[in-house]
Design an enzyme around this catalytic site. Structure first.
Site, short mmCIF file in Angstrom:
data_model
loop_
_atom_site.label_atom_id
_atom_site.label_comp_id
_atom_site.label_asym_id
_atom_site.label_seq_id
_atom_site.Cartn_x
_atom_site.Cartn_y
_atom_site.Cartn_z
N HIS A 48 0.80 -1.22 0.00
CA HIS A 48 0.00 0.00 0.00
C HIS A 48 0.84 1.28 0.00
O HIS A 48 0.28 2.37 -0.10
CB HIS A 48 -0.94 0.01 1.20
N GLU A 153 -6.82 -13.01 4.76
CA GLU A 153 -7.75 -11.96 4.35
C GLU A 153 -9.04 -12.48 3.70
O GLU A 153 -9.87 -11.70 3.29
CB GLU A 153 -7.03 -10.99 3.40
N ASP A 179 -11.03 -7.32 6.83
CA ASP A 179 -11.35 -8.38 5.87
C ASP A 179 -12.08 -9.53 6.55
O ASP A 179 -12.99 -10.13 5.98
CB ASP A 179 -10.06 -8.88 5.21
#
Length: 263
Positions: A48, A153, A179
């Site tokens: 990210h 996830e 998640d």
């Protein structure tokens, strides 16, 4: 590097939990600041974060210089990406989107040298001190020390959790609470009882295997509950949010002072 990984392993061996933030801004100075603040580790976040391996290397260098272990969340579960962050000095990896036992095994293979894995071997990289540390002892020690973590996830990962926890060479299963909440039908409700119950169940199962359970959380108060339930690795918020909260709190103090100033 592998010596830094032992700093985390020693705390786990003593029954201690560790905490460190995800660093998504391309700033080696932030890594130093977090080290000076006293965190146990940082996660250099290539999934990210808005940077590549060249910047990540300098962030690892900043961590190493300040004596703090640097984990790295890689972009994907691919051997060349895992090898790259370990080559530039990561003490361990967090591999995202692992949903099956085979995917978990692939992450372990990519992070460890033979005979435990198939990590690409090059004696001229930073993690081998640019060949100064090459030799059989280095490869054996580095392969043993590296911390291999996966992020769970998706729902399928929890359906295969016992098989995943039994995988040799896997150190950490890290739960992404948002998640998980979505997979349980309560999207965004990370404090929902079903989320806590699933997390506690994973911790109980992991306790019999020697695996460490981690989780991402925002703030120390929320972390306390996860640690009570069995977490020993806390992803302690994200650099941007830590900075935003600190800056916002200081701005509010300044505004209060300025508003009270004599006319």
């Amino acid at each position: 590097m592998h010596a830094d990984a032992h700093k985390i392993r020693e705390k786990w061996a003593a029954g201690e939990a560790v905490a460190g933030p995800f660093v998504q801004l391309p700033a080696p100075g932030l890594v130093e600041i977090f080290a000076l603040a006293g965190y146990d580790f940082v996660v250099v976040d290539l999934e990210h974060g808005a940077f590549g391996i060249e910047v990540a290397e300098n962030m690892m260098r900043a961590a190493h210089g300040r004596g703090i272990p640097a984990m790295s969340r890689v972009l994907a579960n691919r051997p060349e990406l895992i090898c790259a962050v370990l080559n530039v000095g990561a003490a361990g990896v967090l591999v995202p989107h692992v949903d099956t036992p085979d995917e978990a095994r692939a992450a372990v293979r990519a992070a460890r040298f033979a005979p435990r894995g198939a990590r690409g071997l090059c004696p001229f990289v930073r993690s081998a001190d640019y060949s100064a540390a090459k030799g059989p002892d280095y490869y054996a020690e580095a392969s043993e020390a590296v911390i291999v973590g996966i992020l769970l996830e998706g729902r399928s990962a929890y359906e295969s959790i016992d098989e995943i926890l039994a995988i040799d060479g896997l150190d950490v299963v890290m739960i992404a609470p948002y998640d998980l909440s979505q997979s349980l039908g309560v999207p965004g409700e990370v404090d929902h009882p079903s989320v806590r119950e699933t997390f506690q169940d994973v911790c109980a199962r992991a306790a019999t295997t020697g695996k460490t359970v981690g989780i991402f959380t925002e703030g120390a108060e929320k972390a306390a509950e996860w640690v009570r339930l069995g977490a020993r690795m806390i992803g302690a918020d994200v650099d941007s949010q830590i900075l935003w909260h600190a800056a916002r709190a200081e701005v509010e103090q300044f505004r209060a002072i300025l508003a009270a100033a004599p006319a």
